[in-house]
Design a protein around this motif. Structure first.
Motif, mmCIF file in Angstrom:
data_model
loop_
_atom_site.group_PDB
_atom_site.id
_atom_site.type_symbol
_atom_site.label_atom_id
_atom_site.label_comp_id
_atom_site.label_asym_id
_atom_site.label_seq_id
_atom_site.Cartn_x
_atom_site.Cartn_y
_atom_site.Cartn_z
ATOM 1 N N GLY A 76 0.810 -1.299 0.036
ATOM 2 C CA GLY A 76 0.017 0.092 0.010
ATOM 3 C C GLY A 76 0.879 1.140 0.163
ATOM 4 O O GLY A 76 2.101 1.223 0.089
ATOM 5 N N GLY A 77 0.135 2.472 -0.098
ATOM 6 C CA GLY A 77 0.793 3.670 0.056
ATOM 7 C C GLY A 77 -0.095 4.858 0.595
ATOM 8 O O GLY A 77 -1.338 4.559 0.596
ATOM 9 N N LYS A 78 0.601 5.988 0.816
ATOM 10 C CA LYS A 78 -0.063 6.983 1.371
ATOM 11 C C LYS A 78 0.748 8.110 0.585
ATOM 12 O O LYS A 78 1.732 8.324 0.442
ATOM 13 N N THR A 79 -0.340 9.210 0.391
ATOM 14 C CA THR A 79 0.309 10.382 -0.304
ATOM 15 C C THR A 79 -0.660 11.824 0.231
ATOM 16 O O THR A 79 -1.839 11.424 0.430
ATOM 17 N N THR A 80 -0.030 12.757 0.019
ATOM 18 C CA THR A 80 -0.745 14.024 0.041
ATOM 19 C C THR A 80 -0.623 14.902 -1.151
ATOM 20 O O THR A 80 0.466 14.938 -1.738
ATOM 21 N N LEU A 81 -1.641 15.677 -1.445
ATOM 22 C CA LEU A 81 -1.669 16.801 -2.642
ATOM 23 C C LEU A 81 -2.277 17.910 -2.510
ATOM 24 O O LEU A 81 -3.060 17.902 -1.477
#
Length: 423
Positions: free
Chosen positions: A226-231
């Protein structure tokens, strides 16, 4: 119903936590004690006829102790060691009255179960590079269970010994776990996890054959990436994951007609799916969120009998889709009556879901609309809330007994007021 049905539980919990710190180490000890006293009576034929009903009492005593030693110094390597021990004592009485039989009789069952166990665990954390980290852990569990059971059949003034046993069981298992994480910056990261799962075996209180008196441990291999990100300057936060779970000797609950529930090992099952979570922050006073999960869980191999094979069927009680969409808004009022107004609305969906291994009966996908309005003034909060506002009808539980299909509807539209005060 011709017999009263009720459930009463008395609970007592107590706990103690002690911590000791040095610049390099953190020692924590946690002790807990729990007492449960239950009384349960139910008209099991669910009809106005006097067919059969049951009365059950249960007393549980649980004592547990955990000690953990952790490295808190800064560096590329960290570790922690722990020990967990428990003792669980259960005394249960079950009386089943079968007026439908000819002649009527009563089953008197008495159980005394004792479980004691100890677990040792360790986890290491290694910062391989400034962005790449490795976590590896290992746990060893040892448990000893002992069950004493007596069952009598009372017919008129005659007492017949139906069953008795005094048997011990011993379980032990090593469970490893490895996680690899790559951090891009701040919140953004990718990860992969591999772990061994384990659920201990035990004793059935009802069974049809001698070999069903006990059930074996359930074991699994778990894989997740999985992964996490902010934009958009952290206005949008997203998390996504894929998982695959291979379960061996899966424990499945089965209803024995007019007796109760037993657990049997159903062979092998595969659960795979995906999860997605989004959070949008348009302003400091507003929030919009969405979570969605998809699960495809089937029996890989499960031969119930020589004539019946459930291989390929969906696992019971596991929803295929889960969905939550919601929004929150805060208004600063600063009035004599209220400091702020909080609005919240959400929609939760679930389904489809099967109730038995044979997959004959299922609950289709359904959704519930919920909302709340809260007013805050200082330390006081008053919330008016509503659940299932559209009064969506759904099946909350389903089972079959004595040749009849019985079910429990989900909760209808419900509203109420909650008052909180912080000291």
């Amino acid at each position: 119903l011709n017999h009263p049905s009720h459930y009463e539980r008395l609970i007592y919990d107590a706990g103690l936590q002690a911590d000791y710190h040095t610049p390099r180490l953190w020692l924590r000890a946690q002790s807990s004690l729990q007492w449960l006293d239950d009384t349960y009576e139910v008209d099991q034929d669910a009809s106005p006829r006097d067919l059969y009903h049951a009365l059950q009492g249960e007393r549980q005593r649980l004592l547990s102790q955990e000690i953990n030693l952790r490295d808190v110094s800064e560096g590329i390597y960290g570790w922690n060691f722990g020990l967990f021990a428990f003792h669980h004592d259960i005394r249960r009485s079950t009386d089943v009255f079968l007026q439908m039989a000819k002649p009527p009789y009563q089953l008197e069952k008495r159980y005394h179960d004792r479980n004691s166990g100890i677990a040792l665990y360790h986890q290491s954390e290694l910062q391989i590079t400034p962005r790449l980290a490795l976590e590896a852990g290992l746990r060893y569990d040892f448990e000893k269970a002992h069950s004493i059971h007596h069952e009598n059949k009372l017919t008129g003034g005659t007492v017949e010994l139906r069953n008795q046993y005094d048997s011990p069981l011993t379980f032990s298992q090593w469970t490893p776990k490895v996680t690899l994480q790559y951090h891009f910056n701040g919140f953004d990261q990718l990860y992969a996890t591999w772990a061994r799962g384990y659920k201990t075996g035990g004793f059935n209180t009802v069974f049809e054959a001698e070999h069903e008196r006990t059930f074996d441990p359930e074991k699994s291999w778990n894989y997740e990436i999985g992964g996490k990100t902010t934009l958009f300057d952290s206005r949008l936060m997203a998390e996504a994951a894929l998982f695959y779970i291979d379960i061996r000797n899966q424990q499945v609950k089965q209803l024995l007609d007019l007796q109760g529930v037993k657990i049997r090992n159903a062979g092998r099952s595969i659960s795979k799916g995906a999860e997605l979570s989004l959070k949008i922050v348009p302003s400091e006073a507003a929030l919009v969120y969405l979570t969605y999960g998809y699960t495809h869980a089937t029996f890989h191999s499960y031969r119930y009998s020589e004539e019946i094979d459930y291989s390929g069927n969906y696992l019971p009680f596991v929803p295929r889709h889960t969905l939550t969409v919601g929004a929150e808004q805060r208004f600063e009022l600063r009035s004599p009556v209220s400091d702020r107004l909080l609005l919240h609305v959400s929609y939760t969906g679930m389904g489809e879901r099967y109730w038995n291994e044979d997959n004959r009966v299922r609950q289709s996908f359904y959704g519930l609309l919920n909302a709340s309005v809260a007013i805050e003034k200082g330390s006081l909060r008053v919330t008016l809330w509503g659940k299932n506002i559209l009064n969506e009808r759904q099946l909350g539980y389903y089972f079959e007994s004595a040749g009849r299909s019985l079910g429990k509807p989900g909760k209808p539209f419900t509203t109420g007021v909650t008052i909180d005060y912080s000291f």
